[in-house]
Scaffold this motif. Sequence first.
Motif, mmCIF file in Angstrom:
data_model
loop_
_atom_site.group_PDB
_atom_site.id
_atom_site.type_symbol
_atom_site.label_atom_id
_atom_site.label_comp_id
_atom_site.label_asym_id
_atom_site.label_seq_id
_atom_site.Cartn_x
_atom_site.Cartn_y
_atom_site.Cartn_z
ATOM 1 N N LEU A 1 -64.763 -31.104 48.690
ATOM 2 C CA LEU A 1 -63.378 -31.595 48.742
ATOM 3 C C LEU A 1 -63.572 -33.049 49.072
ATOM 4 C CD1 LEU A 1 -61.635 -28.866 51.003
ATOM 5 C CD2 LEU A 1 -62.043 -28.956 48.458
ATOM 6 N N ALA A 2 -63.472 -33.646 48.049
ATOM 7 C CA ALA A 2 -63.822 -35.432 48.034
ATOM 8 C C ALA A 2 -62.665 -36.114 47.813
ATOM 9 C CB ALA A 2 -64.799 -35.622 47.082
ATOM 10 N N ARG A 3 -61.441 -35.818 48.441
ATOM 11 C CA ARG A 3 -60.159 -36.402 48.140
ATOM 12 C C ARG A 3 -59.797 -37.133 49.395
ATOM 13 N NH1 ARG A 3 -54.530 -35.685 45.167
ATOM 14 N NH2 ARG A 3 -53.636 -37.737 45.346
ATOM 15 N N GLY A 4 -60.687 -36.948 50.465
ATOM 16 C CA GLY A 4 -60.114 -37.504 51.646
ATOM 17 C C GLY A 4 -59.926 -39.171 51.556
ATOM 18 N N LEU A 5 -58.831 -39.764 52.295
ATOM 19 C CA LEU A 5 -58.346 -40.975 52.053
ATOM 20 C C LEU A 5 -59.006 -41.734 53.202
ATOM 21 C CD1 LEU A 5 -54.790 -40.298 50.992
ATOM 22 C CD2 LEU A 5 -56.717 -40.708 49.490
ATOM 23 N N GLU B 1 -56.319 -40.783 41.385
ATOM 24 C CA GLU B 1 -56.762 -42.263 41.518
ATOM 25 C C GLU B 1 -58.083 -42.584 41.761
ATOM 26 O OE1 GLU B 1 -56.092 -40.422 45.580
ATOM 27 O OE2 GLU B 1 -55.055 -40.067 43.631
ATOM 28 N N HIS B 2 -58.904 -41.338 41.951
ATOM 29 C CA HIS B 2 -60.311 -41.735 42.170
ATOM 30 C C HIS B 2 -61.398 -42.049 40.952
ATOM 31 C CE1 HIS B 2 -59.672 -39.564 46.468
ATOM 32 N NE2 HIS B 2 -59.383 -40.969 46.352
ATOM 33 N N GLY B 3 -60.688 -42.927 39.961
ATOM 34 C CA GLY B 3 -61.716 -43.076 38.933
ATOM 35 C C GLY B 3 -63.038 -43.649 39.330
ATOM 36 N N VAL B 4 -63.197 -44.553 40.278
ATOM 37 C CA VAL B 4 -64.220 -44.988 40.814
ATOM 38 C C VAL B 4 -65.262 -44.107 40.931
ATOM 39 C CG1 VAL B 4 -65.435 -46.492 42.552
ATOM 40 C CG2 VAL B 4 -63.136 -47.275 41.473
ATOM 41 N N LEU B 5 -64.868 -43.060 41.805
ATOM 42 C CA LEU B 5 -65.907 -42.101 42.095
ATOM 43 C C LEU B 5 -66.446 -41.405 40.812
ATOM 44 C CD1 LEU B 5 -65.531 -39.406 45.224
ATOM 45 C CD2 LEU B 5 -66.479 -38.798 42.890
ATOM 46 N N ALA C 1 -62.774 -31.719 39.439
ATOM 47 C CA ALA C 1 -61.210 -31.102 39.410
ATOM 48 C C ALA C 1 -60.376 -32.002 40.023
ATOM 49 C CB ALA C 1 -61.440 -29.760 40.187
ATOM 50 N N ILE C 2 -59.022 -32.078 39.534
ATOM 51 C CA ILE C 2 -58.118 -32.879 39.999
ATOM 52 C C ILE C 2 -57.339 -32.307 40.797
ATOM 53 C CG2 ILE C 2 -56.491 -34.663 39.416
ATOM 54 C CD1 ILE C 2 -59.203 -35.527 38.682
ATOM 55 N N GLN C 3 -56.878 -32.708 42.149
ATOM 56 C CA GLN C 3 -55.954 -32.087 43.008
ATOM 57 C C GLN C 3 -54.734 -33.164 42.990
ATOM 58 O OE1 GLN C 3 -56.474 -32.505 47.155
ATOM 59 N NE2 GLN C 3 -54.641 -31.148 47.592
ATOM 60 N N GLU C 4 -53.854 -32.864 42.202
ATOM 61 C CA GLU C 4 -52.708 -33.846 41.583
ATOM 62 C C GLU C 4 -52.008 -34.479 42.984
ATOM 63 O OE1 GLU C 4 -52.229 -34.857 38.894
ATOM 64 O OE2 GLU C 4 -53.467 -33.532 37.613
ATOM 65 N N ARG C 5 -51.893 -33.577 43.808
ATOM 66 C CA ARG C 5 -50.962 -34.384 44.982
ATOM 67 C C ARG C 5 -51.874 -33.905 46.526
ATOM 68 N NH1 ARG C 5 -45.570 -31.985 44.734
ATOM 69 N NH2 ARG C 5 -44.976 -33.558 46.493
ATOM 70 N N PRO C 6 -51.765 -34.757 47.315
ATOM 71 C CA PRO C 6 -52.565 -34.102 48.665
ATOM 72 C C PRO C 6 -51.816 -33.210 49.378
ATOM 73 C CG PRO C 6 -51.640 -36.344 48.924
ATOM 74 C CD PRO C 6 -51.501 -35.999 47.402
ATOM 75 N N LEU C 7 -51.726 -31.840 48.984
ATOM 76 C CA LEU C 7 -51.078 -30.896 49.640
ATOM 77 C C LEU C 7 -51.966 -30.079 50.558
ATOM 78 C CD1 LEU C 7 -48.851 -30.007 46.451
ATOM 79 C CD2 LEU C 7 -48.451 -31.466 48.425
ATOM 80 N N ALA D 1 -56.494 -28.130 47.584
ATOM 81 C CA ALA D 1 -57.606 -28.598 47.084
ATOM 82 C C ALA D 1 -58.758 -27.596 46.491
ATOM 83 C CB ALA D 1 -58.286 -29.327 48.072
ATOM 84 N N VAL D 2 -58.748 -26.522 47.484
ATOM 85 C CA VAL D 2 -59.743 -25.553 47.011
ATOM 86 C C VAL D 2 -59.195 -24.695 45.610
ATOM 87 C CG1 VAL D 2 -60.629 -23.232 47.607
ATOM 88 C CG2 VAL D 2 -60.556 -25.049 49.285
ATOM 89 N N ALA D 3 -57.944 -24.622 45.416
ATOM 90 C CA ALA D 3 -57.303 -24.119 44.119
ATOM 91 C C ALA D 3 -57.592 -24.727 43.080
ATOM 92 C CB ALA D 3 -55.879 -23.839 44.405
ATOM 93 N N ALA D 4 -57.634 -26.121 43.170
ATOM 94 C CA ALA D 4 -57.803 -27.086 42.013
ATOM 95 C C ALA D 4 -59.412 -26.678 41.378
ATOM 96 C CB ALA D 4 -57.864 -28.543 42.527
#
Length: 227
Positions: free
Chosen positions: A12-16, A75-79, A97-103, A108-111
């Motif tokens: 899970l790498a979407r942490g802001l 938004e994480h194109g850099v990664l 895998a893209i999690q479209e919104r931070p829900l 995130a797992v479901a993505a």
Amino acid sequence: MSSEELSKAVILARGLGTRMRRRDAHANQLDHDQSSMADAGLKAMIPVGRPFLDYVLTGLAEAGYREVCLVIGPEHGVLREYYTHHCIPKRLRISFAIQERPLGTADAVAAAEAFVAGDHFLMLNSDNYYPAGALRALRLLGKPAVAAFEREGLIDKGNFSGERIRQFAVVIAASDGSLDRIVEKPDEGTLAALGPAIYISMNCWAFSPAIFRACAAIEPSPRVNLN
């Protein structure tokens, strides 16, 4: 490799990095490059010599995993650019895998369901460095499980203060070693009742595909912004 052993991991790498962007608490702790990544909302890419996520991936490779899915935001194109063009892992096959919104975590797992494709898999955070021994044990176990860490060990040998550890979830096991329950943000009374041997969840799980049914059924946390 046994058919029961895990080969796939979902990070899970979407942490802001919201806490890291609070200058009042961290202004003296982050250098320029670290601040830049935190400001860009790329918590996993905050450098500690190299991006922190590199260390997480190395640990997975050392533990015998071969396929990794990074769950990121749109938004994480850099990664994505970094791991597909600039630093391509040699021992791991990387998917996204893209999690479209931070829900929240379940969303995130479901993505990553398409990546998992019906297999058992490991799930972990991108901002914790897990011992390769723990990752390997979950891989070889080949069934749903959670890695639990001694509270005092995390304080003595990890980069955690006692105050912060008190905010972490506590794992309570049954007499046969199976998971009885997890207590989120336990109060002092709960901690005292558990005695000196307290085990902490650092969000490192081996899951079966059944987890996706649970993810679909769970309601959003009150902390999730649905706007």
